[in-house]
Motif scaffolding. Sequence first.
Motif, PDB file in Angstrom:
ATOM      1  N   VAL A   1      56.002 -95.402  -9.898  1.00  0.00           N
ATOM      2  CA  VAL A   1      56.430 -94.117 -10.464  1.00  0.00           C
ATOM      3  C   VAL A   1      56.291 -93.007  -9.436  1.00  0.00           C
ATOM      4  N   GLU A   2      55.165 -93.000  -8.698  1.00  0.00           N
ATOM      5  CA  GLU A   2      54.963 -91.982  -7.672  1.00  0.00           C
ATOM      6  C   GLU A   2      55.999 -92.077  -6.566  1.00  0.00           C
ATOM      7  N   PHE A   3      56.352 -93.309  -6.192  1.00  0.00           N
ATOM      8  CA  PHE A   3      57.372 -93.505  -5.163  1.00  0.00           C
ATOM      9  C   PHE A   3      58.708 -92.909  -5.607  1.00  0.00           C
ATOM     10  N   HIS A   4      59.095 -93.208  -6.854  1.00  0.00           N
ATOM     11  CA  HIS A   4      60.360 -92.679  -7.361  1.00  0.00           C
ATOM     12  C   HIS A   4      60.297 -91.159  -7.532  1.00  0.00           C
ATOM     13  N   GLN A   5      59.122 -90.652  -7.918  1.00  0.00           N
ATOM     14  CA  GLN A   5      58.973 -89.206  -8.030  1.00  0.00           C
ATOM     15  C   GLN A   5      59.127 -88.531  -6.676  1.00  0.00           C
ATOM     16  N   THR A   6      58.569 -89.161  -5.648  1.00  0.00           N
ATOM     17  CA  THR A   6      58.706 -88.629  -4.293  1.00  0.00           C
ATOM     18  C   THR A   6      60.167 -88.612  -3.872  1.00  0.00           C
ATOM     19  N   GLN A   7      60.878 -89.715  -4.181  1.00  0.00           N
ATOM     20  CA  GLN A   7      62.302 -89.770  -3.856  1.00  0.00           C
ATOM     21  C   GLN A   7      63.082 -88.696  -4.613  1.00  0.00           C
ATOM     22  N   LEU A   8      62.772 -88.522  -5.884  1.00  0.00           N
ATOM     23  CA  LEU A   8      63.465 -87.510  -6.682  1.00  0.00           C
ATOM     24  C   LEU A   8      63.196 -86.105  -6.162  1.00  0.00           C
ATOM     25  N   ARG A   9      61.932 -85.853  -5.754  1.00  0.00           N
ATOM     26  CA  ARG A   9      61.621 -84.545  -5.188  1.00  0.00           C
ATOM     27  C   ARG A   9      62.390 -84.314  -3.897  1.00  0.00           C
ATOM     28  N   HIS A  10      62.515 -85.388  -3.097  1.00  0.00           N
ATOM     29  CA  HIS A  10      63.271 -85.281  -1.849  1.00  0.00           C
ATOM     30  C   HIS A  10      64.746 -85.011  -2.147  1.00  0.00           C
ATOM     31  N   ILE A  11      65.300 -85.722  -3.124  1.00  0.00           N
ATOM     32  CA  ILE A  11      66.701 -85.530  -3.495  1.00  0.00           C
ATOM     33  C   ILE A  11      66.913 -84.115  -4.024  1.00  0.00           C
ATOM     34  N   ALA A  12      65.962 -83.630  -4.825  1.00  0.00           N
ATOM     35  CA  ALA A  12      66.085 -82.301  -5.413  1.00  0.00           C
ATOM     36  C   ALA A  12      66.064 -81.205  -4.361  1.00  0.00           C
ATOM     37  N   LYS A  13      65.431 -81.475  -3.218  1.00  0.00           N
ATOM     38  CA  LYS A  13      65.274 -80.455  -2.184  1.00  0.00           C
ATOM     39  C   LYS A  13      66.171 -80.690  -0.973  1.00  0.00           C
ATOM     40  N   SER A  14      66.931 -81.782  -0.967  1.00  0.00           N
ATOM     41  CA  SER A  14      67.736 -82.136   0.203  1.00  0.00           C
ATOM     42  C   SER A  14      69.209 -82.238  -0.156  1.00  0.00           C
ATOM     43  N   ASP A  15      70.025 -81.932   0.820  1.00  0.00           N
ATOM     44  CA  ASP A  15      71.461 -82.109   0.664  1.00  0.00           C
ATOM     45  C   ASP A  15      71.785 -83.592   0.732  1.00  0.00           C
ATOM     46  N   TYR A  16      72.539 -84.082  -0.238  1.00  0.00           N
ATOM     47  CA  TYR A  16      72.787 -85.528  -0.357  1.00  0.00           C
ATOM     48  C   TYR A  16      73.549 -86.088   0.839  1.00  0.00           C
ATOM     49  N   LEU A  17      74.383 -85.260   1.482  1.00  0.00           N
ATOM     50  CA  LEU A  17      75.254 -85.758   2.542  1.00  0.00           C
ATOM     51  C   LEU A  17      74.584 -85.710   3.910  1.00  0.00           C
ATOM     52  N   THR A  18      73.894 -84.618   4.204  1.00  0.00           N
ATOM     53  CA  THR A  18      73.351 -84.406   5.546  1.00  0.00           C
ATOM     54  C   THR A  18      71.847 -84.601   5.639  1.00  0.00           C
ATOM     55  N   GLY A  19      71.153 -84.591   4.500  1.00  0.00           N
ATOM     56  CA  GLY A  19      69.698 -84.695   4.530  1.00  0.00           C
ATOM     57  C   GLY A  19      69.004 -83.386   4.853  1.00  0.00           C
ATOM     58  N   LEU A  20      69.764 -82.314   5.067  1.00  0.00           N
ATOM     59  CA  LEU A  20      69.176 -81.002   5.347  1.00  0.00           C
ATOM     60  C   LEU A  20      68.625 -80.388   4.060  1.00  0.00           C
TER      61      LEU A  20
ATOM     62  N   ASN B   1      68.669 -78.256   0.871  1.00  0.00           N
ATOM     63  CA  ASN B   1      69.760 -77.755   0.041  1.00  0.00           C
ATOM     64  C   ASN B   1      69.448 -76.310  -0.349  1.00  0.00           C
ATOM     65  N   ARG B   2      70.291 -75.732  -1.185  1.00  0.00           N
ATOM     66  CA  ARG B   2      70.120 -74.324  -1.544  1.00  0.00           C
ATOM     67  C   ARG B   2      68.786 -74.083  -2.254  1.00  0.00           C
ATOM     68  N   ARG B   3      68.385 -75.017  -3.124  1.00  0.00           N
ATOM     69  CA  ARG B   3      67.130 -74.855  -3.864  1.00  0.00           C
ATOM     70  C   ARG B   3      65.930 -74.805  -2.917  1.00  0.00           C
ATOM     71  N   LYS B   4      65.905 -75.721  -1.955  1.00  0.00           N
ATOM     72  CA  LYS B   4      64.799 -75.746  -1.008  1.00  0.00           C
ATOM     73  C   LYS B   4      64.822 -74.523  -0.110  1.00  0.00           C
ATOM     74  N   LEU B   5      66.010 -74.075   0.277  1.00  0.00           N
ATOM     75  CA  LEU B   5      66.124 -72.865   1.094  1.00  0.00           C
ATOM     76  C   LEU B   5      65.552 -71.667   0.351  1.00  0.00           C
ATOM     77  N   ILE B   6      65.897 -71.552  -0.926  1.00  0.00           N
ATOM     78  CA  ILE B   6      65.387 -70.438  -1.727  1.00  0.00           C
ATOM     79  C   ILE B   6      63.862 -70.513  -1.829  1.00  0.00           C
ATOM     80  N   SER B   7      63.330 -71.718  -2.003  1.00  0.00           N
ATOM     81  CA  SER B   7      61.878 -71.894  -2.066  1.00  0.00           C
ATOM     82  C   SER B   7      61.231 -71.431  -0.758  1.00  0.00           C
TER      83      SER B   7
END
Length: 592
Positions: free
Chosen positions: A149-168, A170-176
């Motif tokens: 569960v922690e592994f998937h949560q880490t992946q989800l947090r990464h996806i939530a904060k990263s651009d899916y195409l470039t890995g940079l 994303n807007r949410r992480k930039l705002i944070s």
Amino acid sequence: MRTSVPFNKYFYYIAFACFTFYAVFHSFRGNNFIASISIVNIVMISCILIQHTRDMLRPAHNNIMILLLSLTVVIACYELGTRGIIYIFPLVAGYIYYYKAKTAIISSTLLCVIALICSLKHLDYETMIRTIVPIVITVVISFLYAKKVEFHQTQLRHIAKSDYLTGLFNRRKLISWLKDKQNQIDKRNHLLVLCLGVDNFKYINDHYGHSFGDVLLQKIADNLTQQLNNIQHTYPDSVLSRVAGDEFIVCVYGHFPFSFVKAIGATLLEGVNGINQINNVSISVDACIGVTSRSMTFEYEHVIKEAHIAMYEAKKISKNKTYFYSSALAHKVKEKLKIVELLQKALLNDDFYLVFMPVYGPSGRKITGAEALIRTHNDVLSHYTPDVYIPIAEEYGLIQQIDELVIKKAFSTLKHSSLNQNSGFVLAINISSQQLQNKQFANMVYNMALEEGVQPNQIEFELTETALVDFDQTSIDIIKQTKEYGFSVALDDFGTGYTAFSQLRNFPVDTLKIDRSFTSNIDDSGVDQGKMVDVILTLAHLYNLNVVAEGVENHEQLDYLKHRHCDSYQGYYLSKPVQWDEMLALIHNETT
């Protein structure tokens, strides 16, 4: 405790019911100690539910509750033996739910050891072994599940904060990231925000395909990352994010000289301009950058917006341009937004009307057509000319509404006129270049003509020559379809664009309108002043195109154009824009 674990009131309702039952049951059974512990749990659960309703619940309350439950299970094991041990299993699941895997496994192991020790007086050796095995299996499986569960949560947090195409970012992480800097910024440390937008990315997607565009964006991201790595050697607190399809934002935080601010734009553009091949296809990639900065408290929305505005302004100037946000640009944008609001109000209130610039035939004496020109009754908007507010309407997505309104009014005016069904009279209507991407345009205007009872051969749609800069097959198809319905197409302001001469034979137009800037050069100082007009006339006649000279202001200009066999003329020397009734009167006077 995991801060992401939500409060579940139903869990406490069930626990409240269970402990109420235990308190009553053990009271009747004479086990007052267990009954008392159950009552303590009931009180604690009640307090937590009350805190929740008052929005005063804290993680500490849940921690205390879990500690109390653990103590209850230990006491139950001491008092009841195997009947108490069975409660270890749901409590282990509770640990896994509330705590991180490492904390959960330590807490579970400690609970099991203490509980088993407390239950020794009730268990023999064989029962102890049989009890330990399922407990160990439960703890191990629960631990493995928690890690997953922690592994998937880490992946989800990464996806939530990263651009899916470039890995940079994303807007949410930039705002944070920007929010963190809001409270850190001071006079010594500055924030620099740069917005980079790729030029003509839509064309690249349409021409080469979206997968090609994705590869290009990934390559741009890689190159910008390399440039940012170099910057981070000096200014480590820097980030790169992709905030939209072809837009990237770079933020640099620190104390840097103005020379760095001036140079960073060129540095980032090198990363884009250096791309010359994608998937074995040679390509030239250009971009523009908008820059803004802060040395005091700021709002993250404002700096992102300012960088975007500056980037769009850079695109209007030239390719590979870096533009700095300023108070003058802010005023310009504010003025644009004011005009946009006025345009929206004028459209809503039907505050637009038409005047008509008569077009005269070869002799310069007979009106053979007219150009419909938009005007407004809105007192504030009328302070701006159409040359000012029409480009703004195009920029802010209002132009298609204005085009449709003008076309409808022009058709309606012609319908209720004696000139309707007169094939010798052509009414010209200006349309936006955006209609060249509107695949419904030809059908729309044809249906409007049918509804108004207007003959398509009396209507000519005018496009500015600058519209041909982004001319593609879609544009050609739309013009051809429009002509198939019987409408004609004119190229306005001819000679001002840099593509027209070499590509004229590719454009399915009927008429060229010589721009007034060339007509104004014709005077009595010498024939050289009209050489450009001569070239345009020769070129147009070579392609069997009709020619209308705009901006005829005096007799010398008209006489010169007549001798060069120009087909039609318009300008203040012949007539200023007039109301439709006035133009009809002019036509009537020609026949009397």
